[in-house]
Enzyme design. Structure first.
Site, PDB file in Angstrom:
ATOM      1  N   THR A 113      24.485 -10.735  14.022  1.00  0.00           N
ATOM      2  CA  THR A 113      23.998 -11.713  13.055  1.00  0.00           C
ATOM      3  C   THR A 113      22.651 -12.175  13.589  1.00  0.00           C
ATOM      4  OG1 THR A 113      26.286 -12.318  12.673  1.00  0.00           O
ATOM      5  CG2 THR A 113      24.644 -13.926  11.966  1.00  0.00           C
ATOM      6  N   GLY A 152      29.150 -14.696  15.707  1.00  0.00           N
ATOM      7  CA  GLY A 152      30.528 -14.857  15.209  1.00  0.00           C
ATOM      8  C   GLY A 152      31.067 -16.238  15.548  1.00  0.00           C
TER       9      GLY A 152
HETATM   10  N1  GLY Z   1      30.182 -12.076  10.289  1.00  0.00           N
HETATM   11  C1  GLY Z   1      30.223 -13.169  11.175  1.00  0.00           C
HETATM   12  C2  GLY Z   1      30.446 -14.468  10.476  1.00  0.00           C
HETATM   13  O1  GLY Z   1      30.175 -14.550   9.292  1.00  0.00           O
HETATM   14  O2  GLY Z   1      30.885 -15.402  11.085  1.00  0.00           O
END
Ligand code: GLY
Length: 546
Positions: free
Chosen positions: A358, A451
């Protein structure tokens, strides 16, 4: 001579004091891509406002960061512009119409992490378009142009780019190999220039009309690529995609009003719960960076992540936010937390892998406007599927649903029943873009990739800054802990914790594991009305501004 030495000391002291974090007087940006931030700076100097800069950075990052900021992903943004209230923009990916709660259970071949079945309908382009429509000052065309040039002329790839691309080699479909490697699968090396004429063609279509991503050649390219690999994503899914605007969660403390992301992110709920516990337990009365403080932070986090599995997409589930943040529940958690030893929970054996797929960036000006934006593909390069014609890497956000009840997802999270797969639903997230305001003006913008570790990291940086008076950079670099309730493990910053601290935590009953933490970047308006920008030295990062 004495005078010269004295002056040199003063100069050295000043240089040291102001080198890190960086300071700007009009606008500041922090994020993972240097070329994208430079583009943002140009857009600001051309008269663009904070949202224009955010849009230009996002599009440029779709060129430089195909592993976490591709057009094939989605995210959230907290936006404060002028006199308007803070708004939370949700451009999260959506489950395709042909999926259902047993989608991964009925066919073991279907993976929620790799390949065609892992992909949700992307929201990134719709998100940038929506914020521009509401707040943008410069023309959309002007904001897309620099990204097109960057894709055509190329950019020097970073060490992280090379590392992530090499790591995905096995997982990529044939177009990943075609577009992200040189001939015969030879890897790019750091600082070599990489061009993407195919992506420039997609950006030109988006420049003419952003909606074309959802109804024209780009949607067709993505759908056909996925269909050829057996997936169910359809053109109808693309036509149905809509962003949502939410009322952010907020919380008053230390003279600030904190705004953060509500469901489908768990970020705001877990963070407000942790802040309430910090206040309830009077954590800042403990000596800063003492063994007691780290123990209590881990316990606060464990207690706050406990309710996470109750949350899901608000259009599909009733989220018990009031209950989880009620004084009664917070006090009941606080009562169980003791400075002496850990509260006991049933252990679960889970292997949590490193994850920084991310990315987060901030844009803030001295007039109190800011955007805090987190965008993701979930895994690095998401599903590993790259579209045939335009080379767009596609997310694996379906893994953020409860795909197999009782089993951990790739972040080691055991998720609740309300987060099961349903067509048109958005999976629960941990992304935590956050703004702190005073007198209706933004004083801090902050966020991170990583995450579930996003929430604990953002929380601890805010805590260090506001409760412990460290500057933005010191607050970010300071040692952190992470606990997400399950597994029953206290993660502690790798290479930063002393053996004595680890021994002390173990003696209190913590199952300690040295591990990675989320990489925070943030901007704060200081007392001199300077924008103080800082990023995490745990990974690649940059700041820019003027
Ligand atoms: N894909 C990681 C989150 O949305 O927390």
């Amino acid at each position: 001579m004495r005078k010269v030495i004295f002056l040199s000391i003063i100069i050295l002291f000043n240089l040291k004091a102001y080198a890190i974090p960086a300071h700007y007087s009009k606008l500041a940006m922090t994020g993972a891509s240097k070329p994208a931030l430079e583009i943002g700076n140009d857009i600001s100097k051309k008269g663009g406002n904070v949202v224009d800069v955010t849009v230009a950075i996002g599009l440029a990052m779709s060129v430089t960061n195909p592993f976490n900021a591709s057009l094939g992903g989605g995210g959230f943004a907290l936006i404060k512009m002028d006199k308007a209230p803070v708004r939370a923009l949700d451009f999260r990916e959506v489950a395709p119409l042909k999926t259902h709660p047993k989608y991964y259970l009925e066919n073991k071949e279907r993976s929620s992490t790799d390949g065609a079945h892992a992909i949700g309908v992307p929201g990134f382009v719709a998100g940038l378009q929506a914020m521009h429509k509401l707040y943008g000052k410069l023309k959309w065309k002007t904001l897309v142009e620099p990204a097109i040039k960057l894709a055509e002329q190329g950019f020097a790839v970073s060490g992280e780019w090379v590392e992530k691309t090499q790591r995905t080699k096995e997982k990529f479909n044939e177009y990943g190999h075609k577009y992200f490697f040189k001939n015969k699968d030879a890897s790019y090396k750091p600082a070599e220039v990489m061009k993407q004429p195919q992506l420039a063609r997609a950006l030109k279509l988006i420049q003419k009309d952003a909606s074309s991503f959802y109804s024209g050649a780009i949607a067709k390219d993505i759908v056909n690529t996925v269909k050829n690999l057996g997936g169910v994503l359809s053109e109808e899914d693309f036509k149905n995609y809509k962003v949502r605007w939410h009322k952010p969660l907020n919380f008053n403390f230390k003279g600030y009003k904190l705004y953060s992301m509500p469901p489908p992110s768990s970020g705001g709920v877990v963070m407000v719960s942790a802040l309430k516990l910090i206040e309830e337990l009077k954590l800042s009365k403990l000596p800063a960076r003492s063994y007691d403080e780290y123990h209590m932070l881990a316990e606060v986090l464990k207690a706050s992540y406990r309710g996470r599995s109750e949350l899901a997409d608000p259009d599909f589930a009733k989220n018990p936010i009031e209950e989880l943040l009620s004084d009664k529940y917070i006090k009941s958690l606080a009562k169980k937390i003791s400075v002496k030893k850990v509260a006991n929970f049933k252990p679960v054996k889970i292997n949590v892998k490193e994850s920084s797929e991310t990315t987060h960036y901030n844009v803030m000006d001295t007039n109190g406007n800011a955007v805090s934006l987190t965008v993701t593909l979930n895994g690095s390069y998401g599903s590993g599927v790259v579209s045939k014609d335009f080379g767009i890497s596609l997310n694996n956000e379906m893994d953020d649903f409860t795909t197999k009840p009782g089993e951990p997802n790739m972040f080691g999270l055991i998720q609740g029943q309300s987060n099961n797969v349903e067509p048109g639903k958005r999976p629960l997230s941990s992304m935590t873009p956050t703004l702190l305001l005073k007198d209706d003006k933004v004083k801090m913008t902050i966020g991170a990739p990583g995450g579930p570790r996003i929430i604990s990291s953002v929380l601890q940086v805010i805590y260090r800054n506001l409760y412990r008076d460290l500057d933005m950079d010191q607050s970010i670099q300071a040692l952190r802990v992470h606990h997400q309730f399950l597994p029953k493990t206290t993660y502690i910053d790798k290479h930063k914790a002393s053996p004595e601290l680890i021994k002390n935590l173990k003696a209190r009953g913590h199952n300690v594991e040295e591990s990675w933490m989320a990489r925070v970047n943030a901007i704060r308006l200081d007392d001199k009305n300077w924008l103080e920008a800082a990023f995490d030295s745990r990974g690649e990062g940059h700041y820019a501004g003027h």
